[in-house]
Motif scaffolding. Structure first.
Motif, PDB file in Angstrom:
ATOM      1  N   GLY A   1      -3.846  18.951  -7.410  1.00 17.73           N
ATOM      2  CA  GLY A   1      -5.181  18.542  -7.822  1.00 17.73           C
ATOM      3  C   GLY A   1      -5.251  17.398  -8.813  1.00 17.73           C
ATOM      4  N   ILE A   2      -4.186  16.617  -8.938  1.00 15.93           N
ATOM      5  CA  ILE A   2      -4.191  15.485  -9.870  1.00 15.93           C
ATOM      6  C   ILE A   2      -4.265  14.185  -9.080  1.00 15.93           C
ATOM      7  N   ASP A   3      -5.300  13.389  -9.361  1.00 13.87           N
ATOM      8  CA  ASP A   3      -5.491  12.098  -8.711  1.00 13.87           C
ATOM      9  C   ASP A   3      -4.872  11.023  -9.609  1.00 13.87           C
ATOM     10  N   LEU A   4      -3.729  10.477  -9.182  1.00  9.30           N
ATOM     11  CA  LEU A   4      -2.992   9.503  -9.977  1.00  9.30           C
ATOM     12  C   LEU A   4      -3.843   8.272 -10.294  1.00  9.30           C
TER      13      LEU A   4
ATOM     14  N   VAL B   1      -6.182   9.130 -13.128  1.00 10.08           N
ATOM     15  CA  VAL B   1      -5.451   9.204 -14.393  1.00 10.08           C
ATOM     16  C   VAL B   1      -5.188   7.796 -14.916  1.00 10.08           C
ATOM     17  N   ARG B   2      -4.694   6.915 -14.038  1.00  7.84           N
ATOM     18  CA  ARG B   2      -4.439   5.531 -14.453  1.00  7.84           C
ATOM     19  C   ARG B   2      -5.719   4.856 -14.913  1.00  7.84           C
ATOM     20  N   GLY B   3      -6.803   5.085 -14.187  1.00  6.27           N
ATOM     21  CA  GLY B   3      -8.088   4.485 -14.554  1.00  6.27           C
ATOM     22  C   GLY B   3      -8.553   4.937 -15.925  1.00  6.27           C
ATOM     23  N   ARG B   4      -8.420   6.222 -16.203  1.00  5.06           N
ATOM     24  CA  ARG B   4      -8.835   6.740 -17.511  1.00  5.06           C
ATOM     25  C   ARG B   4      -7.967   6.188 -18.636  1.00  5.06           C
TER      26      ARG B   4
ATOM     27  N   PRO C   1       0.833  -1.205   0.000  1.00  5.67           N
ATOM     28  CA  PRO C   1       0.000   0.000   0.000  1.00  5.67           C
ATOM     29  C   PRO C   1       0.866   1.253   0.000  1.00  5.67           C
ATOM     30  N   GLY C   2       0.504   2.188  -0.843  1.00  6.30           N
ATOM     31  CA  GLY C   2       1.316   3.402  -0.967  1.00  6.30           C
ATOM     32  C   GLY C   2       2.317   3.264  -2.077  1.00  6.30           C
ATOM     33  N   GLY C   3       2.956   2.106  -2.187  1.00  6.03           N
ATOM     34  CA  GLY C   3       3.887   1.820  -3.266  1.00  6.03           C
ATOM     35  C   GLY C   3       5.062   2.771  -3.315  1.00  6.03           C
ATOM     36  N   PRO C   4       5.993   2.504  -4.227  1.00  3.39           N
ATOM     37  CA  PRO C   4       7.189   3.326  -4.327  1.00  3.39           C
ATOM     38  C   PRO C   4       6.929   4.704  -4.916  1.00  3.39           C
ATOM     39  N   ASP C   5       5.762   4.909  -5.577  1.00  2.00           N
ATOM     40  CA  ASP C   5       5.518   6.214  -6.169  1.00  2.00           C
ATOM     41  C   ASP C   5       4.777   7.152  -5.225  1.00  2.00           C
ATOM     42  N   LEU C   6       4.763   6.867  -3.943  1.00  2.00           N
ATOM     43  CA  LEU C   6       4.044   7.688  -2.985  1.00  2.00           C
ATOM     44  C   LEU C   6       4.480   9.154  -3.008  1.00  2.00           C
ATOM     45  N   PRO C   7       5.773   9.491  -3.015  1.00  2.00           N
ATOM     46  CA  PRO C   7       6.130  10.911  -3.060  1.00  2.00           C
ATOM     47  C   PRO C   7       5.580  11.587  -4.316  1.00  2.00           C
ATOM     48  N   ASP C   8       5.647  10.937  -5.475  1.00  2.00           N
ATOM     49  CA  ASP C   8       5.103  11.501  -6.706  1.00  2.00           C
ATOM     50  C   ASP C   8       3.592  11.642  -6.593  1.00  2.00           C
ATOM     51  N   ARG C   9       2.949  10.658  -5.995  1.00  2.00           N
ATOM     52  CA  ARG C   9       1.499  10.681  -5.819  1.00  2.00           C
ATOM     53  C   ARG C   9       1.107  11.901  -4.980  1.00  2.00           C
ATOM     54  N   GLU C  10       1.836  12.147  -3.898  1.00  2.00           N
ATOM     55  CA  GLU C  10       1.532  13.293  -3.033  1.00  2.00           C
ATOM     56  C   GLU C  10       1.779  14.617  -3.745  1.00  2.00           C
ATOM     57  N   ALA C  11       2.841  14.682  -4.539  1.00  2.00           N
ATOM     58  CA  ALA C  11       3.139  15.911  -5.273  1.00  2.00           C
ATOM     59  C   ALA C  11       2.040  16.205  -6.286  1.00  2.00           C
TER      60      ALA C  11
END
Length: 184
Positions: A84-87, A90-93, A69-79
């Motif tokens: 206002g971008i929900d990763l 975006v992946r779902g779309r 959970p959270g994965g290695p892209d957590l810092p990028d996800r938070e940034a």
């Protein structure tokens, strides 16, 4: 070794190979075996996993997150979230538009050309999982190796990503041995 496999266990190995091929992977990893087991409905191994909440969808999600959970892209996800971008959206779309796993099959994700035919080798972890599965069958005194033995084989630590995914979900080798019905 494969002569001792039950038909459903053989099917899992074939499905793992097909999954690796579809993803464009150059080898079959233990995660491919785990996904194939989850998709092998009606088998003892799939039942054991499902009873513990391990489904193909859950494993796919874990793989996308980087195994935890959270994965290695957590810092990028938070940034991205801070602007206002929900990763996940975006992946779902992208997956809606281009199909499941579209991001994983890109060159940026480290994927090379897809292998459309021919033999796909097993990664060392997947080989270990199959070896441990056979050992689990022998340990129990079973004459054949079924999908339930594959589950136990994947829970050994040296089997790679599948072991990590399963342990992150709270599954242990001892725990699964305890919930699996005793040998007849």
């Amino acid at each position: 070794m494969f002569e001792r496999f039950t038909e459903p266990a053989r099917r899992v190995v074939v499905l793992a190979q097909e999954d690796a091929r579809e993803r464009g992977d150059q080898s079959i990893g233990s995660e491919h075996l785990l996904l194939a087991l989850c998709g092998a409905g009606g088998t003892p191994g799939a039942g054991l996993l499902a009873a513990q909440g391990v489904t193909a969808a859950a494993v796919e999600a874990d793989l996308r997150r980087g195994e935890r959970p959270g994965g290695p892209d957590l810092p990028d996800r938070e940034a991205l979230a801070s602007v206002g971008i929900d990763l996940d959206e975006v992946r779902g779309r992208i997956e809606d538009a281009f199909g499941p796993g579209a991001l994983e099959n890109t060159r940026a994700a480290g994927r090379g050309r897809r292998r459309l035919w021919g033999h796909i080798p097993f990664e060392p972890g997947a080989k270990k999982a199959l070896e441990y599965s056979l050992r689990e069958a022998v340990r129990r005194g079973d004459r054949s190796l079924g999908t339930e033995h594959l589950v136990l084989g994947l829970l050994h630590e040296e089997t790679g990503r599948a072991s990590t995914l399963l342990r992150a979900r709270g599954l242990t080798l001892e725990g699964m041995r305890a919930v699996w019905p005793p040998a007849m």
